[in-house]
Design a protein around this motif. Structure first.
Motif, PDB file in Angstrom:
ATOM      1  N   THR A  85      12.765   7.524  17.337  1.00 16.92           N
ATOM      2  CA  THR A  85      12.484   8.328  18.533  1.00 16.92           C
ATOM      3  C   THR A  85      11.935   7.516  19.703  1.00 16.92           C
ATOM      4  OG1 THR A  85      10.301   8.935  17.699  1.00 16.92           O
ATOM      5  CG2 THR A  85      12.124  10.445  17.222  1.00 16.92           C
ATOM      6  N   VAL A  86      11.102   6.531  19.427  1.00 18.83           N
ATOM      7  CA  VAL A  86      10.458   5.779  20.511  1.00 18.83           C
ATOM      8  C   VAL A  86      11.256   4.526  20.884  1.00 18.83           C
ATOM      9  CG1 VAL A  86       8.361   4.547  21.198  1.00 18.83           C
ATOM     10  CG2 VAL A  86       8.178   6.654  19.881  1.00 18.83           C
ATOM     11  N   PHE A  87      11.772   3.834  19.884  1.00 18.52           N
ATOM     12  CA  PHE A  87      12.432   2.552  20.140  1.00 18.52           C
ATOM     13  C   PHE A  87      13.959   2.612  20.023  1.00 18.52           C
ATOM     14  CE2 PHE A  87       8.155   1.481  18.570  1.00 18.52           C
ATOM     15  CZ  PHE A  87       7.682   0.845  19.709  1.00 18.52           C
ATOM     16  N   ASN A  88      14.492   3.798  19.797  1.00 16.95           N
ATOM     17  CA  ASN A  88      15.946   3.975  19.678  1.00 16.95           C
ATOM     18  C   ASN A  88      16.576   3.069  18.618  1.00 16.95           C
ATOM     19  OD1 ASN A  88      16.026   5.954  21.758  1.00 16.95           O
ATOM     20  ND2 ASN A  88      15.935   4.322  23.268  1.00 16.95           N
ATOM     21  N   GLU A  89      15.852   2.841  17.544  1.00 17.18           N
ATOM     22  CA  GLU A  89      16.388   2.044  16.446  1.00 17.18           C
ATOM     23  C   GLU A  89      17.346   2.904  15.627  1.00 17.18           C
ATOM     24  OE1 GLU A  89      12.927   0.710  14.337  1.00 17.18           O
ATOM     25  OE2 GLU A  89      12.403  -0.752  15.868  1.00 17.18           O
ATOM     26  N   ARG A  90      18.255   2.259  14.954  1.00 11.33           N
ATOM     27  CA  ARG A  90      19.220   2.982  14.130  1.00 11.33           C
ATOM     28  C   ARG A  90      18.811   2.884  12.665  1.00 11.33           C
ATOM     29  NH1 ARG A  90      25.060   1.587  15.005  1.00 11.33           N
ATOM     30  NH2 ARG A  90      25.185   3.536  13.865  1.00 11.33           N
ATOM     31  N   LEU A  91      19.011   3.974  11.961  1.00 10.15           N
ATOM     32  CA  LEU A  91      18.773   3.983  10.516  1.00 10.15           C
ATOM     33  C   LEU A  91      20.123   3.865   9.821  1.00 10.15           C
ATOM     34  CD1 LEU A  91      16.133   6.799   9.897  1.00 10.15           C
ATOM     35  CD2 LEU A  91      15.794   4.344   9.889  1.00 10.15           C
ATOM     36  N   GLY A  92      20.286   2.789   9.065  1.00 11.64           N
ATOM     37  CA  GLY A  92      21.508   2.630   8.294  1.00 11.64           C
ATOM     38  C   GLY A  92      21.446   3.436   7.011  1.00 11.64           C
ATOM     39  N   LYS A  93      22.533   3.391   6.280  1.00 10.29           N
ATOM     40  CA  LYS A  93      22.615   4.145   5.025  1.00 10.29           C
ATOM     41  C   LYS A  93      21.564   3.691   4.021  1.00 10.29           C
ATOM     42  CE  LYS A  93      27.533   5.141   5.472  1.00 10.29           C
ATOM     43  NZ  LYS A  93      28.861   4.924   4.907  1.00 10.29           N
ATOM     44  N   LYS A  94      21.326   2.389   3.947  1.00  9.80           N
ATOM     45  CA  LYS A  94      20.337   1.871   2.997  1.00  9.80           C
ATOM     46  C   LYS A  94      18.931   2.342   3.347  1.00  9.80           C
ATOM     47  CE  LYS A  94      22.805  -2.285   1.556  1.00  9.80           C
ATOM     48  NZ  LYS A  94      22.777  -3.754   1.526  1.00  9.80           N
ATOM     49  N   LYS A  95      18.602   2.338   4.629  1.00  5.91           N
ATOM     50  CA  LYS A  95      17.268   2.786   5.041  1.00  5.91           C
ATOM     51  C   LYS A  95      17.092   4.279   4.786  1.00  5.91           C
ATOM     52  CE  LYS A  95      16.335  -0.746   8.487  1.00  5.91           C
ATOM     53  NZ  LYS A  95      16.077  -1.031   9.906  1.00  5.91           N
ATOM     54  N   ILE A  96      18.121   5.036   5.066  1.00  6.60           N
ATOM     55  CA  ILE A  96      18.041   6.479   4.813  1.00  6.60           C
ATOM     56  C   ILE A  96      17.876   6.745   3.320  1.00  6.60           C
ATOM     57  CG2 ILE A  96      19.349   8.640   4.888  1.00  6.60           C
ATOM     58  CD1 ILE A  96      20.514   7.639   7.583  1.00  6.60           C
ATOM     59  N   ALA A  97      18.625   6.010   2.505  1.00  5.15           N
ATOM     60  CA  ALA A  97      18.505   6.169   1.051  1.00  5.15           C
ATOM     61  C   ALA A  97      17.106   5.781   0.579  1.00  5.15           C
ATOM     62  CB  ALA A  97      19.559   5.332   0.336  1.00  5.15           C
ATOM     63  N   ALA A  98      16.571   4.701   1.129  1.00  8.95           N
ATOM     64  CA  ALA A  98      15.226   4.265   0.742  1.00  8.95           C
ATOM     65  C   ALA A  98      14.182   5.312   1.131  1.00  8.95           C
ATOM     66  CB  ALA A  98      14.902   2.924   1.387  1.00  8.95           C
ATOM     67  N   LEU A  99      14.292   5.859   2.349  1.00  7.07           N
ATOM     68  CA  LEU A  99      13.354   6.898   2.774  1.00  7.07           C
ATOM     69  C   LEU A  99      13.480   8.144   1.904  1.00  7.07           C
ATOM     70  CD1 LEU A  99      13.636   6.558   6.645  1.00  7.07           C
ATOM     71  CD2 LEU A  99      11.649   6.005   5.237  1.00  7.07           C
ATOM     72  N   ALA A 100      14.704   8.478   1.534  1.00 10.07           N
ATOM     73  CA  ALA A 100      14.914   9.637   0.652  1.00 10.07           C
ATOM     74  C   ALA A 100      14.247   9.408  -0.705  1.00 10.07           C
ATOM     75  CB  ALA A 100      16.400   9.912   0.474  1.00 10.07           C
ATOM     76  N   LEU A 101      14.358   8.203  -1.237  1.00 14.74           N
ATOM     77  CA  LEU A 101      13.692   7.885  -2.510  1.00 14.74           C
ATOM     78  C   LEU A 101      12.176   8.000  -2.395  1.00 14.74           C
ATOM     79  CD1 LEU A 101      15.755   4.870  -3.889  1.00 14.74           C
ATOM     80  CD2 LEU A 101      15.497   7.136  -4.921  1.00 14.74           C
ATOM     81  N   ILE A 102      11.650   7.557  -1.275  1.00 19.37           N
ATOM     82  CA  ILE A 102      10.198   7.663  -1.054  1.00 19.37           C
ATOM     83  C   ILE A 102       9.781   9.125  -1.034  1.00 19.37           C
ATOM     84  CG2 ILE A 102       8.373   7.307   0.661  1.00 19.37           C
ATOM     85  CD1 ILE A 102       9.830   4.636   1.363  1.00 19.37           C
ATOM     86  N   VAL A 103      10.508   9.945  -0.297  1.00 17.55           N
ATOM     87  CA  VAL A 103      10.175  11.374  -0.211  1.00 17.55           C
ATOM     88  C   VAL A 103      10.313  12.040  -1.578  1.00 17.55           C
ATOM     89  CG1 VAL A 103      10.867  13.582   0.809  1.00 17.55           C
ATOM     90  CG2 VAL A 103      10.696  11.541   2.243  1.00 17.55           C
ATOM     91  N   VAL A 104      11.372  11.713  -2.306  1.00 14.88           N
ATOM     92  CA  VAL A 104      11.555  12.276  -3.652  1.00 14.88           C
ATOM     93  C   VAL A 104      10.396  11.851  -4.556  1.00 14.88           C
ATOM     94  CG1 VAL A 104      12.989  12.160  -5.742  1.00 14.88           C
ATOM     95  CG2 VAL A 104      14.041  12.560  -3.519  1.00 14.88           C
ATOM     96  N   GLY A 105       9.996  10.593  -4.466  1.00 17.57           N
ATOM     97  CA  GLY A 105       8.875  10.111  -5.268  1.00 17.57           C
ATOM     98  C   GLY A 105       7.582  10.845  -4.958  1.00 17.57           C
ATOM     99  N   ILE A 106       7.336  11.097  -3.684  1.00 14.55           N
ATOM    100  CA  ILE A 106       6.145  11.838  -3.291  1.00 14.55           C
ATOM    101  C   ILE A 106       6.207  13.259  -3.848  1.00 14.55           C
ATOM    102  CG2 ILE A 106       4.941  12.853  -1.301  1.00 14.55           C
ATOM    103  CD1 ILE A 106       5.798  10.308   0.267  1.00 14.55           C
ATOM    104  N   CYS A 107       7.374  13.882  -3.748  1.00 10.66           N
ATOM    105  CA  CYS A 107       7.531  15.248  -4.267  1.00 10.66           C
ATOM    106  C   CYS A 107       7.364  15.287  -5.783  1.00 10.66           C
ATOM    107  CB  CYS A 107       8.895  15.804  -3.878  1.00 10.66           C
ATOM    108  SG  CYS A 107       9.068  16.101  -2.108  1.00 10.66           S
ATOM    109  N   VAL A 108       7.961  14.349  -6.482  1.00  9.33           N
ATOM    110  CA  VAL A 108       7.845  14.304  -7.950  1.00  9.33           C
ATOM    111  C   VAL A 108       6.384  14.147  -8.360  1.00  9.33           C
ATOM    112  CG1 VAL A 108       8.379  12.902  -9.995  1.00  9.33           C
ATOM    113  CG2 VAL A 108      10.199  13.540  -8.410  1.00  9.33           C
ATOM    114  N   TYR A 109       5.675  13.236  -7.691  1.00  4.66           N
ATOM    115  CA  TYR A 109       4.265  13.037  -8.028  1.00  4.66           C
ATOM    116  C   TYR A 109       3.472  14.315  -7.728  1.00  4.66           C
ATOM    117  CZ  TYR A 109      -0.391  11.140  -8.363  1.00  4.66           C
ATOM    118  OH  TYR A 109      -1.689  10.914  -8.715  1.00  4.66           O
ATOM    119  N   SER A 110       3.776  14.947  -6.594  1.00  6.61           N
ATOM    120  CA  SER A 110       3.039  16.158  -6.205  1.00  6.61           C
ATOM    121  C   SER A 110       3.246  17.299  -7.191  1.00  6.61           C
ATOM    122  CB  SER A 110       3.485  16.612  -4.803  1.00  6.61           C
ATOM    123  OG  SER A 110       3.200  15.630  -3.863  1.00  6.61           O
ATOM    124  N   LEU A 111       4.437  17.368  -7.767  1.00  2.44           N
ATOM    125  CA  LEU A 111       4.733  18.434  -8.726  1.00  2.44           C
ATOM    126  C   LEU A 111       4.182  18.132 -10.109  1.00  2.44           C
ATOM    127  CD1 LEU A 111       8.378  19.248  -7.621  1.00  2.44           C
ATOM    128  CD2 LEU A 111       6.315  20.573  -7.141  1.00  2.44           C
TER     129      LEU A 111
END
Length: 113
Positions: A85-111
């Motif tokens: 949003t601030v620096f107009n950087e692009r998220l590639g497929k690998k970065k999106i996948a990595a962020l998704a894994l992080i979010v899934v990990g947080i959700c799994v731990y929370s549950l």
């Protein structure tokens, strides 16, 4: 404990804001090395870092030590959001996948799995 976890997450968020301030300032030309470090944006960013650290220490009064790294992992999501949003950087497929894994990990731990 939810209040303290919220304080922890707020500290992580403002730490990410501080990183944005530092990057924006690093992208500007400066007259000298001293001016690069002694300017309002950099001083504000480091002040925010200190506040974030104090918030983390305060939050650990109730937040279990094992939950700290999980909450800290949200910083990757915040930094990626600000990068886009601030620096107009692009998220590639690998970065999106990595962020998704992080979010899934947080959700799994929370549950509690």
């Amino acid at each position: 404990m939810m209040l303290y976890a919220g304080v922890y997450l707020l500290g992580v968020f403002i730490s990410a804001v501080s990183q944005v301030l530092l990057k924006k300032e690093a992208m500007k030309p400066h007259k000298s090395a001293l001016a690069e470090y002694l300017n309002p944006s950099v001083i504000a960013a480091y002040t925010i870092f200190v506040a974030a650290t104090l918030m983390t220490v305060y939050a650990y009064k109730e937040v279990p030590l094992s939950l700290g790294p999980i909450l800290e992992a949200t910083s990757y999501v915040f930094v990626a959001f600000f990068g886009v949003t601030v620096f107009n950087e692009r998220l590639g497929k690998k970065k999106i996948a990595a962020l998704a894994l992080i979010v899934v990990g947080i959700c799994v731990y929370s549950l509690g799995f």
